[in-house]
Design an enzyme around this catalytic site. Structure first.
Site, PDB file in Angstrom:
ATOM      1  N   SER A 155      -9.676   1.737   2.818  1.00  0.00           N
ATOM      2  CA  SER A 155      -8.835   2.507   1.933  1.00  0.00           C
ATOM      3  C   SER A 155      -7.783   1.672   1.205  1.00  0.00           C
ATOM      4  O   SER A 155      -7.179   2.169   0.259  1.00  0.00           O
ATOM      5  CB  SER A 155      -8.116   3.598   2.731  1.00  0.00           C
ATOM      6  OG  SER A 155      -7.307   3.021   3.731  1.00  0.00           O
ATOM      7  N   LYS A 163       0.855  -1.196   0.000  1.00  0.00           N
ATOM      8  CA  LYS A 163       0.000   0.000   0.000  1.00  0.00           C
ATOM      9  C   LYS A 163       0.889   1.243   0.000  1.00  0.00           C
ATOM     10  O   LYS A 163       1.917   1.275   0.703  1.00  0.00           O
ATOM     11  CB  LYS A 163      -0.899  -0.036   1.238  1.00  0.00           C
ATOM     12  CG  LYS A 163      -1.936   1.077   1.309  1.00  0.00           C
ATOM     13  CD  LYS A 163      -2.850   0.889   2.518  1.00  0.00           C
ATOM     14  CE  LYS A 163      -3.917   1.942   2.631  1.00  0.00           C
ATOM     15  NZ  LYS A 163      -4.837   1.726   3.765  1.00  0.00           N
ATOM     16  N   SER A 166      -9.852  -0.644   7.039  1.00  0.00           N
ATOM     17  CA  SER A 166      -9.292  -0.500   5.693  1.00  0.00           C
ATOM     18  C   SER A 166      -8.587  -1.710   5.122  1.00  0.00           C
ATOM     19  O   SER A 166      -8.215  -1.694   3.945  1.00  0.00           O
ATOM     20  CB  SER A 166      -8.336   0.686   5.636  1.00  0.00           C
ATOM     21  OG  SER A 166      -9.070   1.859   5.478  1.00  0.00           O
TER      22      SER A 166
HETATM   23  N1  GLN Z   1     -13.045   3.836   6.089  1.00  0.00           N
HETATM   24  C1  GLN Z   1     -12.562   4.296   7.351  1.00  0.00           C
HETATM   25  C2  GLN Z   1     -12.276   5.774   7.290  1.00  0.00           C
HETATM   26  O1  GLN Z   1     -12.597   6.362   6.340  1.00  0.00           O
HETATM   27  C3  GLN Z   1     -11.376   3.500   7.766  1.00  0.00           C
HETATM   28  C4  GLN Z   1     -10.136   3.942   7.126  1.00  0.00           C
HETATM   29  C5  GLN Z   1      -8.968   3.102   7.496  1.00  0.00           C
HETATM   30  O2  GLN Z   1      -9.087   2.064   8.152  1.00  0.00           O
HETATM   31  N2  GLN Z   1      -7.803   3.586   7.141  1.00  0.00           N
HETATM   32  O3  GLN Z   1     -11.749   6.343   8.182  1.00  0.00           O
END
Ligand code: GLN
Length: 470
Positions: free
Chosen positions: A142, A67, A166
């Site tokens: 994400s 990532k 994420s």
């Molecule tokens: N979707 C969640 C957010 O927008 C989690 C993001 C993540 O785990 N980095 O914060």
């Protein structure tokens, strides 16, 4: 060379001389060349690195993807943001050093929501990633680039980061395995911080065995991350087949309430009945504070973001506005031009909840409710060994469906966020497809702190029943 390779396939194939390390690496680069234009899973790719000592290492020459918020020395890292455009990593993240020691080959960096803020990868400054099962749908986020790369066989495994879901939510949307380890199990040194008390690096893999293998390579105490914990060395593959008969499995009633779609609930309930058939004790439990998890998360997380993102000032990193008149102007124009809408929204939210006068009403209150959410888990784990439920309330939604409505997007994380707030390990494994959408459904297994062993074991055995070919 046209199958969906697991780590074991690669290590075995090289040992049996079915293919050379360079050949398998090139095979993946060719696939990326063919498919990435459509999927947009990778932001960059690398060259093959030859080394004489690799054959002795556990992940020797396994091609993997990272990532793009994890630093690899000497390479560009964007975190999905224009503000880091052309920024070159000054050092290797600890997980990268560890993977190097395990012998992997890095194929490239994967797309992500800007600074890991999002649930669909639509918040990337470099365009959305597509779900390989249906290009009109999101891969989740994400870590959407990593999940798509694994699901489309554009790598053997990938690393992601999970602050509120994420890793697990995109794994669920793309039909792969996503593991978020316990907070403190894996070093965050060299992970671009989103929300430091919640962030954790983990893996996206094709099966649970591979998740155990990758975990073996990345865990451990690190002097550069004081939140890491010293644990006895352990091989997470060792007990995967030890029977789960008698395992006490908690099913929180709140995880099956009105928010979950019927097609997801049906598949997850089937998964639970499989656990019953394997002689697990399925126990109904209640997590009374889970309804507050999203609200608490958005205050704690955005407060930490407002502090962590303060360093992007247009001087130290990446993008800098060219036509500024004075120092303050450099800061404000660079931030205005460099950050996309979601980081801006969260910086404002976080700055507000930390400001004097509001701190007690928002941040402090959120920390108190967070303690109650943790207590729900502590209480539950007095009577059960693992907690199970859906990973996400729906299957992958259409690109554009939720991007205009951040609040509905935030609800994608309703079942994953509590796990981060409590610092626990969680895994998502595929459990069939939804009857309406025909898209993958994820089954989540949550464990006690540092009990990755049990969730991996339960996940591995459930996987054998649900997806026998894994
Ligand atoms: N979707 C969640 C957010 O927008 C989690 C993001 C993540 O785990 N980095 O914060």
């Amino acid at each position: 060379m046209n199958r969906n390779y697991t780590i074991r396939d690669i290590v075995g194939g090289i040992a049996k001389k079915e293919f050379l390390p360079e050949e398998i690496f090139q095979h993946y680069l060719t696939r990326i060349g063919l498919k990435n234009e459509k999927l947009n899973a990778y932001l960059s790719t690398f060259d093959f690195q030859s080394s004489a000592f690799k054959s002795q290492t556990p992940l020797a020459d396994v091609p993997c993807a990272i990532k793009d918020n994890i630093l690899i020395e000497g390479t560009v890292v964007t975190a999905g943001s224009k503000i880091l455009e052309n920024y070159v990593s000054a050092y290797d993240a600890t997980v990268i050093q560890k993977l190097r020691k395990s012998g992997v080959q890095f194929l490239g960096k994967t797309n992500m929501d800007e600074f890991a803020m999002g649930s669909s990868t639509e918040n990337s400054a470099f365009g959305p990633t597509k779900n390989p099962h249906d290009h009109s749908r999101v891969p989740g986020g994400s870590s959407g680039g990593s999940a798509t790369a694994v699901a489309a066989d554009l790598c053997v495994f990938a690393l992601g980061s999970d602050t509120g879901g994420s890793i697990r939510q995109p794994a669920s949307f793309c039909g792969v395995v996503g593991l978020k380890p316990t907070y403190g199990r894996v070093s965050r040194h060299g992970l671009i911080a989103m929300s430091s008390s919640l962030d954790q690096i983990g893996s996206l893999t094709k099966n649970v065995y591979d998740a155990a293998l990758v975990l073996n390579s990345i865990v451990g105490k690190d002097k550069f991350d004081s939140t890491t914990v010293d644990m006895p060395e352990y091989d997470f593959t060792e007990n995967l087949n030890r029977p789960i008969k008698g395992l006490r499995v908690g099913v929180p009633k709140e995880y099956f309430s009105k928010g979950v779609s019927t097609e997801v609930r049906d598949r997850v309930e089937e998964g639970i009945s499989k656990l019953k058939q394997m002689d697990c004790h399925v126990i109904d439990i209640s997590m009374p504070h889970s309804e507050y998890a999203i609200a608490v998360y958005y205050i704690v997380m955005s407060s930490e973001i407002s502090s962590n993102l303060a360093r992007y000032d247009g001087i130290r990193y990446g993008y800098s506005s060219k036509n500024s008149e004075n120092l303050f102007d450099v800061y404000s124009r660079s931030r205005a031009g460099g950050f996309g809408p979601e980081p801006k929204r969260r910086v404002m939210l976080g700055t507000y909840s930390l400001s004097s006068g509001y701190y007690d009403a928002y941040y402090l209150k959120a920390e108190k409710v967070k303690a109650l959410i943790r207590k729900d888990f502590d209480d539950a784990f007095k009577n059960v060994d693992v907690i199970v439920g859906p990973t996400a309330p729906t299957t992958a939604f259409k690109i554009g469906d939720k991007s205009a409505d951040p609040l509905s997007m935030y609800l994608s994380d309703i079942y994953t966020v509590p796990v981060n707030l409590a610092g626990l390990p969680g895994i998502s494994i595929p459990c069939g497809r939804g009857d309406n959408s025909n898209m993958p459904v994820g089954f989540q297994i949550i464990g006690k702190p540092f009990d990755e062993e049990t969730i991996l074991r339960a996940a591995h055995q459930l996987e054998q029943v649900l997806n026998p070919k894994s």
